[in-house]
Design a protein around this motif. Sequence first.
Motif, mmCIF file in Angstrom:
data_model
loop_
_atom_site.group_PDB
_atom_site.id
_atom_site.type_symbol
_atom_site.label_atom_id
_atom_site.label_comp_id
_atom_site.label_asym_id
_atom_site.label_seq_id
_atom_site.Cartn_x
_atom_site.Cartn_y
_atom_site.Cartn_z
ATOM 1 N N PRO A 14 4.162 54.880 62.672
ATOM 2 C CA PRO A 14 4.802 53.722 62.046
ATOM 3 C C PRO A 14 4.933 53.810 60.537
ATOM 4 O O PRO A 14 5.610 52.963 59.936
ATOM 5 C CB PRO A 14 3.878 52.561 62.446
ATOM 6 C CG PRO A 14 2.556 53.193 62.699
ATOM 7 C CD PRO A 14 2.878 54.528 63.300
ATOM 8 N N THR A 15 4.312 54.810 59.906
ATOM 9 C CA THR A 15 4.425 54.915 58.453
ATOM 10 C C THR A 15 5.840 55.273 58.005
ATOM 11 O O THR A 15 6.164 55.129 56.822
ATOM 12 C CB THR A 15 3.447 55.961 57.897
ATOM 13 O OG1 THR A 15 3.694 57.229 58.542
ATOM 14 C CG2 THR A 15 2.005 55.531 58.139
ATOM 15 N N ALA A 16 6.677 55.728 58.922
ATOM 16 C CA ALA A 16 8.055 56.078 58.553
ATOM 17 C C ALA A 16 8.965 55.947 59.759
ATOM 18 O O ALA A 16 8.548 56.199 60.901
ATOM 19 C CB ALA A 16 8.133 57.494 57.995
ATOM 20 N N LEU A 17 10.204 55.531 59.511
ATOM 21 C CA LEU A 17 11.274 55.677 60.478
ATOM 22 C C LEU A 17 12.047 56.914 60.057
ATOM 23 O O LEU A 17 12.712 56.914 59.018
ATOM 24 C CB LEU A 17 12.190 54.454 60.496
ATOM 25 C CG LEU A 17 11.607 53.157 61.050
ATOM 26 C CD1 LEU A 17 12.632 52.038 60.959
ATOM 27 C CD2 LEU A 17 11.146 53.334 62.491
ATOM 28 N N VAL A 67 7.204 65.688 55.156
ATOM 29 C CA VAL A 67 6.576 66.975 55.432
ATOM 30 C C VAL A 67 5.211 66.734 56.076
ATOM 31 O O VAL A 67 4.415 65.922 55.609
ATOM 32 C CB VAL A 67 6.419 67.782 54.134
ATOM 33 C CG1 VAL A 67 5.669 69.090 54.396
ATOM 34 C CG2 VAL A 67 7.786 68.076 53.524
ATOM 35 N N GLY A 68 4.950 67.408 57.193
ATOM 36 C CA GLY A 68 3.696 67.237 57.898
ATOM 37 C C GLY A 68 3.628 66.011 58.780
ATOM 38 O O GLY A 68 2.563 65.710 59.330
ATOM 39 N N PHE A 69 4.735 65.322 58.952
ATOM 40 C CA PHE A 69 4.771 64.079 59.726
ATOM 41 C C PHE A 69 4.569 64.366 61.207
ATOM 42 O O PHE A 69 5.165 65.297 61.767
ATOM 43 C CB PHE A 69 6.122 63.405 59.499
ATOM 44 C CG PHE A 69 6.277 62.048 60.135
ATOM 45 C CD1 PHE A 69 5.682 60.939 59.573
ATOM 46 C CD2 PHE A 69 7.041 61.887 61.281
ATOM 47 C CE1 PHE A 69 5.837 59.673 60.139
ATOM 48 C CE2 PHE A 69 7.217 60.638 61.851
ATOM 49 C CZ PHE A 69 6.605 59.524 61.278
ATOM 50 N N ALA A 70 3.730 63.586 61.873
ATOM 51 C CA ALA A 70 3.503 63.710 63.313
ATOM 52 C C ALA A 70 4.231 62.575 64.013
ATOM 53 O O ALA A 70 3.732 61.457 64.083
ATOM 54 C CB ALA A 70 2.012 63.687 63.629
ATOM 55 N N TRP A 71 5.415 62.840 64.502
ATOM 56 C CA TRP A 71 6.260 61.830 65.134
ATOM 57 C C TRP A 71 5.724 61.468 66.509
ATOM 58 O O TRP A 71 5.275 62.365 67.242
ATOM 59 C CB TRP A 71 7.677 62.385 65.257
ATOM 60 C CG TRP A 71 8.699 61.446 65.801
ATOM 61 C CD1 TRP A 71 9.454 60.557 65.109
ATOM 62 C CD2 TRP A 71 9.120 61.312 67.171
ATOM 63 N NE1 TRP A 71 10.304 59.884 65.951
ATOM 64 C CE2 TRP A 71 10.113 60.331 67.223
ATOM 65 C CE3 TRP A 71 8.728 61.929 68.369
ATOM 66 C CZ2 TRP A 71 10.746 59.953 68.398
ATOM 67 C CZ3 TRP A 71 9.344 61.547 69.551
ATOM 68 C CH2 TRP A 71 10.338 60.568 69.557
ATOM 69 N N LEU A 110 9.998 51.104 67.451
ATOM 70 C CA LEU A 110 11.066 51.677 66.636
ATOM 71 C C LEU A 110 10.573 52.992 66.064
ATOM 72 O O LEU A 110 9.482 53.056 65.482
ATOM 73 C CB LEU A 110 11.439 50.726 65.501
ATOM 74 C CG LEU A 110 12.268 49.496 65.861
ATOM 75 C CD1 LEU A 110 12.407 48.592 64.643
ATOM 76 C CD2 LEU A 110 13.635 49.903 66.372
ATOM 77 N N VAL A 111 11.361 54.055 66.220
ATOM 78 C CA VAL A 111 10.884 55.368 65.776
ATOM 79 C C VAL A 111 11.824 56.092 64.831
ATOM 80 O O VAL A 111 11.385 56.959 64.074
ATOM 81 C CB VAL A 111 10.577 56.282 66.979
ATOM 82 C CG1 VAL A 111 9.364 55.773 67.741
ATOM 83 C CG2 VAL A 111 11.780 56.418 67.905
ATOM 84 N N GLN A 112 13.116 55.787 64.873
ATOM 85 C CA GLN A 112 14.008 56.560 64.025
ATOM 86 C C GLN A 112 15.344 55.854 63.800
ATOM 87 O O GLN A 112 15.717 54.940 64.525
ATOM 88 C CB GLN A 112 14.264 57.949 64.608
ATOM 89 C CG GLN A 112 14.964 57.968 65.942
ATOM 90 C CD GLN A 112 14.860 59.315 66.646
ATOM 91 O OE1 GLN A 112 13.904 60.057 66.465
ATOM 92 N NE2 GLN A 112 15.846 59.639 67.456
#
Length: 249
Positions: free
Chosen positions: A50-53, A43-47, A5-7
């Motif tokens: 798993p730390t965020a959707l 900000v600065g997220f490398a998609w 799951l990514v987004q």
Amino acid sequence: MGLRLVQVNVKAGDEAALGRFWAEALGWGTSVEAPGVVNVEPVGFAWPDPTALVVDVVRVPDPGTVRHRAHLDLATTSREHQAELVARLVGLGATPADVGQGEVPWTVLADPEGNVFCVLEPRDVYRDTGPVAAVVVHCRDPRTLARFWGEASGWGVHEASEDLVRLRSPAGVGPYLELVRADDLAGVRSRTHLDLLPEPGADQAAEVARLRALGATEADVGQGDVPWVCLADPEGNEFCVLGAPPRPA
């Protein structure tokens, strides 16, 4: 091999304005992936991570006709934080929403385009999720649907009852996926769905075939000729299996 799951995909008539709302709501930034697509992510997220959707806000010609049984729950750290966040969101253009919730400790709002979401009271289970506590999918049979989503995403069950199953990334970080029993599914729809991405080395077509064997069906939401595949889970909740990055809508 497999999927992750990514987004969360949110439909919009004005993707730029709705993207700004969600960026302000979550304390994240925005970027324009392609015409009609605004990415909202830390900000600065490398998609993908798993730390965020992350939230993809996507313009469609008539977003009111595209409806999905899912919504976001936002986390808070105290009653004061909850009240402050609700006030800030209303200042950004959110409005109170009534979905038949009655007297509850959380606050139900709608974003400027009418997508319903909840601002939760502080709960220990969400203390480390980040601003998004959970993506909530309404369904008739949470336990049965959890088996599908567990197999589809590799996420594990953290809590299970007849009315709620809570899943989370095997890394133990980021928001939860919550499958919640609902008797009147027509009354809790919003224009939101989940997107899955094949793991490195996994084949999109093979993963789509695996999901179909698990009970997924093809879905036509007017997507046309696109590099992602639209499916519906066994209860009819639409989702997409993406191709290779960059992220599609």
